[in-house]
Design a protein around this motif. Structure first.
Motif, PDB file in Angstrom:
ATOM      1  N   ALA A  78      44.217  43.631  43.196  1.00 33.76           N
ATOM      2  CA  ALA A  78      42.872  43.342  42.686  1.00 33.76           C
ATOM      3  C   ALA A  78      42.942  42.388  41.499  1.00 33.76           C
ATOM      4  O   ALA A  78      43.834  42.495  40.649  1.00 33.76           O
ATOM      5  N   LEU A  79      41.978  41.464  41.442  1.00 29.89           N
ATOM      6  CA  LEU A  79      41.854  40.512  40.339  1.00 29.89           C
ATOM      7  C   LEU A  79      40.408  40.485  39.872  1.00 29.89           C
ATOM      8  O   LEU A  79      39.480  40.400  40.682  1.00 29.89           O
ATOM      9  N   VAL A  80      40.218  40.565  38.551  1.00 27.30           N
ATOM     10  CA  VAL A  80      38.889  40.445  37.945  1.00 27.30           C
ATOM     11  C   VAL A  80      38.966  39.338  36.901  1.00 27.30           C
ATOM     12  O   VAL A  80      39.836  39.363  36.023  1.00 27.30           O
ATOM     13  N   PHE A  81      38.056  38.360  36.997  1.00 26.20           N
ATOM     14  CA  PHE A  81      38.079  37.192  36.120  1.00 26.20           C
ATOM     15  C   PHE A  81      36.701  36.986  35.519  1.00 26.20           C
ATOM     16  O   PHE A  81      35.690  36.989  36.233  1.00 26.20           O
ATOM     17  N   LYS A  82      36.642  36.782  34.191  1.00 26.18           N
ATOM     18  CA  LYS A  82      35.375  36.530  33.503  1.00 26.18           C
ATOM     19  C   LYS A  82      35.594  35.435  32.467  1.00 26.18           C
ATOM     20  O   LYS A  82      36.504  35.515  31.653  1.00 26.18           O
ATOM     21  N   SER A  83      34.747  34.413  32.512  1.00 26.30           N
ATOM     22  CA  SER A  83      34.819  33.314  31.556  1.00 26.30           C
ATOM     23  C   SER A  83      33.431  33.037  31.005  1.00 26.30           C
ATOM     24  O   SER A  83      32.470  32.912  31.759  1.00 26.30           O
ATOM     25  N   ASP A  84      33.342  32.958  29.679  1.00 25.62           N
ATOM     26  CA  ASP A  84      32.066  32.711  29.002  1.00 25.62           C
ATOM     27  C   ASP A  84      32.264  31.548  28.042  1.00 25.62           C
ATOM     28  O   ASP A  84      32.915  31.677  27.011  1.00 25.62           O
TER      29      ASP A  84
ATOM     30  N   THR B 103      35.721  38.151  41.475  1.00 22.18           N
ATOM     31  CA  THR B 103      36.580  39.292  41.768  1.00 22.18           C
ATOM     32  C   THR B 103      37.239  39.066  43.121  1.00 22.18           C
ATOM     33  O   THR B 103      36.652  38.456  44.022  1.00 22.18           O
ATOM     34  N   LEU B 104      38.458  39.573  43.248  1.00 16.68           N
ATOM     35  CA  LEU B 104      39.197  39.485  44.499  1.00 16.68           C
ATOM     36  C   LEU B 104      39.907  40.809  44.742  1.00 16.68           C
ATOM     37  O   LEU B 104      40.778  41.198  43.956  1.00 16.68           O
ATOM     38  N   ASP B 105      39.509  41.500  45.786  1.00 20.13           N
ATOM     39  CA  ASP B 105      40.201  42.709  46.230  1.00 20.13           C
ATOM     40  C   ASP B 105      40.853  42.376  47.559  1.00 20.13           C
ATOM     41  O   ASP B 105      40.166  41.993  48.516  1.00 20.13           O
ATOM     42  N   MET B 106      42.163  42.535  47.629  1.00 21.01           N
ATOM     43  CA  MET B 106      42.881  42.104  48.833  1.00 21.01           C
ATOM     44  C   MET B 106      43.987  43.083  49.177  1.00 21.01           C
ATOM     45  O   MET B 106      44.634  43.645  48.289  1.00 21.01           O
ATOM     46  N   ALA B 107      44.194  43.269  50.480  1.00 16.84           N
ATOM     47  CA  ALA B 107      45.280  44.127  50.937  1.00 16.84           C
ATOM     48  C   ALA B 107      46.623  43.456  50.669  1.00 16.84           C
ATOM     49  O   ALA B 107      46.703  42.246  50.441  1.00 16.84           O
ATOM     50  N   THR B 108      47.685  44.244  50.684  1.00 20.05           N
ATOM     51  CA  THR B 108      49.030  43.696  50.514  1.00 20.05           C
ATOM     52  C   THR B 108      49.736  43.547  51.856  1.00 20.05           C
ATOM     53  O   THR B 108      50.944  43.317  51.896  1.00 20.05           O
TER      54      THR B 108
END
Length: 648
Positions: A319-325, A334-339
């Protein structure tokens, strides 16, 4: 700057200058001679003054001017030839010479569009050269017997002045007002698979001290480890720090050079490629935070970037969560991905093209003029964030491919199921002349067939806030796969979905919605494809408004709804091909006839079409003449239909 700090490279830290015995110094060999021999050679201007009759009184009065001459000579000796070429005939002081060589070298690198690693190497080389010059000067004076308190203080003060000038330069070439309160912050937290944590913090700030009336700098870096790290964990941590450090370099470079002609505004070369090689066998994830604050408190601007990446091996998920202000611009994805997944270049390119298309639609479908609602500069910011999002998507997909090869159980499960069925479907779609499928004219941006990529759920959002004008664009893409088995039948079902949305966050009522879905369902018996169902649907909903000055309100200008469906059902049993195709398209459009008119002054356009086709190919005579063959066919057809219906 960040990689420099994290790797503990040299820095111009102000300290008392002491004698240094270093074999790497350029003049170390000369120091073996007596002061009377080397002084005239080191400072030719002093040759007439330093004679064999030098007295102790003269040596004890080695002035600041003479020390400065010696220091300037050492700086001239140690700077690189490229820097020497840029030095004019003007007689620079030692401090001016040191600062000029650093700035000239950095500007040369920027003009050559060098990457941050190259710029850091230039900076480190300059710092090392300057330190060497001060150390050599100290050694020479010591061997001359002239490094007393006065000379030590003079050199320390000189080095402090160089550092005082270079610190703000290294933080920002364009910062000219020291009274502006500027703060840079970098935080990284990494967690190992065994549960150990590593916390790294870097911060620098500059402000105005009202008591002294001077600009003040502060710099801090901390490295904290909770637990014991193995050699393998250290190597994995280094890989993460290198990737994150590159991102930090680009983030701070854009902020620092925002007004510079050397680095175009918001053109940082930031990426998340290092995620493809993330060592999940040693690490479980990390959290990163970058931020800058620039300007006075009332008119200050803040730039913040936060993202986290994690892997849950038990759930086979990453999982990846990205926030830029960045002031008025906000990027979230956001990216939720299987392995578990395999390489599928064609599908990856189709997904990326679909993302591009949907982002373009969401940008341009809120007005008839087809112009972006974000403006030229906002568009550039959005496209950069979107490129980072797509890069993270491909990197995490590559990571899943690598994990699948490392995990024997995942590989076996994948190869026994989806990969084999995907190849059977692809062979039917591309090679069987009987195949009609969803129709050649159908616009299927998601791609027909079964994707071998790891399943995922990806969402991207860009928003701009300018008070009464707040456009926002969303794009989402997902893939979900399931495997089933019943008796002799096994199959794979997969859904692919992409959507885009645009609105003005309640500042005006315009909006645009688009959603496309593709579903595939399969049945396999004895490694042969006996059932293939495909269904595609595209929905578009759009409304645009115009402002009525007389009524001080927005009025509907155009409303559009459009729905397209395409369906294909194929059964291939005992070499008898049965295919049903069904396509429909419905469109309703309402447009205001005049710019100003009654609310019901509209033109309505409606369209509806529907087509259905059944294809039966094979040796039909045997079904008509052979009851047993017909019974067997109908029995198998019923079993396949039941299996397929239960898997929808």
């Amino acid at each position: 700057m960040i990689n420099n700090g994290l790797n503990n490279h040299s820095s111009l830290a102000t300290k008392q200058v002491l004698p240094v015995d270093n074999a790497n110094h350029t003049l170390s060999s000369k120091l073996q001679h007596s002061p009377l021999e080397i002084a005239p050679k080191l400072i030719p201007e002093l040759a007439t003054e330093l004679s064999p009759k030098i007295t102790s009184d003269f040596l004890s009065q080695f002035s600041d001017e003479k020390v400065a001459q010696l220091l300037q000579q050492q700086l001239s000796v140690l700077i690189t030839p490229a820097k020497k070429e840029n030095i004019s005939s003007y007689h620079y002081s030692a401090e001016e010479l040191a600062i000029r060589t650093v700035i000239t070298s950095q500007q040369e690198g920027l003009l050559k569009n060098e990457h941050s690693d190259k710029l850091i190497q230039r900076l480190n080389k300059s710092v090392t050269d300057i330190q060497g010059a001060y150390a050599n000067t100290s050694d020479i004076l010591f061997n001359l017997g002239q490094l007393g308190h006065q000379q030590t203080s003079f050199l320390a003060s000189s080095q402090q002045r160089v550092e005082r000038a270079l610190n703000p330069y290294m933080e920002s070439l364009n910062r000219t007002k020291y009274e502006d309160d500027d703060n840079y912050l970098f935080e990284l937290s990494v967690k190992t698979k065994e549960g150990d944590t590593i916390n790294i913090t870097f911060n620098s700030s500059q402000g105005y001290d009202e008591k002294t009336g001077e600009a003040v700098d502060s710099f801090g870096i901390s490295y904290e480890v909770n637990g014991d790290l193995s050699e393998a964990e250290h190597a994995a941590l280094t890989q993460v720090m290198a990737g994150v450090g590159e991102m930090a370099d680009e983030f701070f470079k854009v902020s620092e050079y925002a007004n510079s002609r050397y680095v175009p505004v918001n053109q940082g070369d930031m990426n998340l490629d290092f995620l493809a090689d993330f060592n999940h066998q040693q690490l479980s994830g990390f959290d990163v935070s970058f931020s800058t604050t620039e300007g006075e408190s009332v008119l200050s601007t803040e730039n913040n970037l936060d993202f986290s990446y994690s892997i849950d091996e038990s759930m086979q998920q990453q999982a990846l969560v990205f926030k830029s202000d960045r002031g008025a611009n906000k990027i979230d994805f956001t990216l939720d991905m299987a392995t578990v997944g395999a390489k599928d270049n064609q599908q990856m390119q189709q997904y990326l093209a679909s993302l591009d298309k949907n982002l373009e639609d969401s940008r341009h479908n809120s007005s008839d003029e087809k112009a972006s609602a974000f403006g030229k500069k906002g568009d550039a910011n959005m496209q950069q964030g979107f490129a980072l999002f797509k890069g993270a998507f491909t990197s995490m997909s590559s990571a899943a491919q690598r994990y699948s090869k490392l995990e024997s159980l995942a590989t076996q499960q994948f190869n026994d199921g989806r990969a084999m069925v995907a190849d059977l479907v692809d062979n039917m779609i591309t090679n069987d002349p009987r195949y009609q499928g969803l129709g050649n004219s159908t616009q299927n941006s998601l791609g027909a067939g079964i994707s071998k990529l790891a399943d995922f759920d990806a969402k991207f959002e860009f928003a701009m806030d300018r008070g009464d004008y707040q456009p926002k664009s969303n794009v989402a893409l997902s893939q979900a796969t399931e495997q089933q088995k019943s008796g002799e039948l096994k199959g794979v079902t997969q859904s692919k979905n992409v959507s885009s949305h645009f609105d003005y966050q309640n500042t005006r009522p315009d909006y645009y919605d688009s959603e496309e879905s593709y579903n595939i369902n399969t049945a396999v018996k004895n490694n042969e494809l006996v059932g293939l169902d495909q269904y595609q649907q595209i929905d578009i909903d759009k409304k645009t408004y115009q402002y009525n000055q007389d009524k001080s309100q927005y009025e509907l200008k155009m409303a559009l709804t459009e729905k397209t469906t395409n369906e294909s059902n194929i059964r291939l049993i005992n070499d008898i091909w049965l295919e049903n195709n069904e396509n429909s398209h419905k469109m309703d459009k309402k447009e205001r006839i005049n710019e100003i008119g009654e609310p019901d002054d509209f033109k309505n356009t409606n369209h509806y079409s529907h087509n259905k086709l059944v294809t039966l190919i094979g040796d039909l005579d045997k079904l008509a003449q052979d009851k047993d063959a017909r019974r067997e066919y109908l029995t198998q057809l019923s079993q396949v239909n039941f299996f397929m219906d239960n898997n929808k």
